[in-house]
Design an enzyme around this catalytic site. Sequence first.
Site, mmCIF file in Angstrom:
data_model
loop_
_atom_site.group_PDB
_atom_site.id
_atom_site.type_symbol
_atom_site.label_atom_id
_atom_site.label_comp_id
_atom_site.label_asym_id
_atom_site.label_seq_id
_atom_site.Cartn_x
_atom_site.Cartn_y
_atom_site.Cartn_z
ATOM 1 N N ASP A 139 0.881 -1.158 0.000
ATOM 2 C CA ASP A 139 0.000 0.000 0.000
ATOM 3 C C ASP A 139 0.925 1.216 0.000
ATOM 4 O O ASP A 139 2.127 1.095 0.298
ATOM 5 C CB ASP A 139 -0.884 -0.047 1.260
ATOM 6 C CG ASP A 139 -1.762 1.178 1.388
ATOM 7 O OD1 ASP A 139 -2.397 1.556 0.393
ATOM 8 O OD2 ASP A 139 -1.801 1.769 2.482
ATOM 9 N N ASP A 171 -0.057 5.068 1.048
ATOM 10 C CA ASP A 171 -0.265 6.020 2.143
ATOM 11 C C ASP A 171 -0.315 5.311 3.495
ATOM 12 O O ASP A 171 -1.123 4.409 3.698
ATOM 13 C CB ASP A 171 -1.563 6.799 1.915
ATOM 14 C CG ASP A 171 -1.482 7.649 0.663
ATOM 15 O OD1 ASP A 171 -0.651 8.569 0.645
ATOM 16 O OD2 ASP A 171 -2.228 7.381 -0.294
ATOM 17 N N ASP A 209 -1.471 -0.807 6.140
ATOM 18 C CA ASP A 209 -1.613 -0.108 7.418
ATOM 19 C C ASP A 209 -3.040 -0.105 7.934
ATOM 20 O O ASP A 209 -3.272 0.294 9.066
ATOM 21 C CB ASP A 209 -1.134 1.347 7.295
ATOM 22 C CG ASP A 209 -2.040 2.174 6.403
ATOM 23 O OD1 ASP A 209 -2.480 3.252 6.839
ATOM 24 O OD2 ASP A 209 -2.316 1.751 5.270
#
Length: 199
Positions: free
Chosen positions: A16, A18, A175
């Site tokens: 991922d 961000d 995240d």
Amino acid sequence: MKLKIPAGDFGGYIFDLDGTLVDTMPLHYRAWNRAMQLAGLREELSEDLFYSLGGMPTVKVAAVFGKHYGLEVDVEKVFHQKEALFLELKSEMKLIEAVVQFARDAVKQGKPVSVASGGPRDIVRTTLELMGLAPLFPVVVTPEDVVHGKPAPDMFLLAAEKMGVPPERCLVFEDAQPGIQAAEAAGMLWVHVDSRIKS
């Protein structure tokens, strides 16, 4: 930051963007908070709600926020305002060094790496270029490339296909819960990167 890497014979790695490769989540929060206030929100946007939606396509996030706060929002307008506000903060972006170093080491070992991000393609590419990561990731998948974004597995399955690696031999770095759900749905093991802990 210490990464807990599961045991396995991994053929490729999917990241991922961000909150995983780049510490942008606080900046995205500030941009969303302002955009939602421009759309009529009369309080601070819930940080817990914001973080729970990490990885979800931006337009969907706008719709979720509107519904949560009982606001009639023009999701396309809010989406574009939010991304413009985010780009104003681009000078504050920082790499999440432990994750970036893992990606660099994987490439040195001849393993393919890719990015699968819930952000719009132009913002994802701009972030990668600003942070010097574009050459590292030849494969980039965004919601524009698939029918269903995270938490559906489509983006990770497409990233695996583009890397030429079977899904079960890919390891995902994420995240947020929608991305972890997507990894599990794709039959991939995952590493949780806590976007609230700085590297």
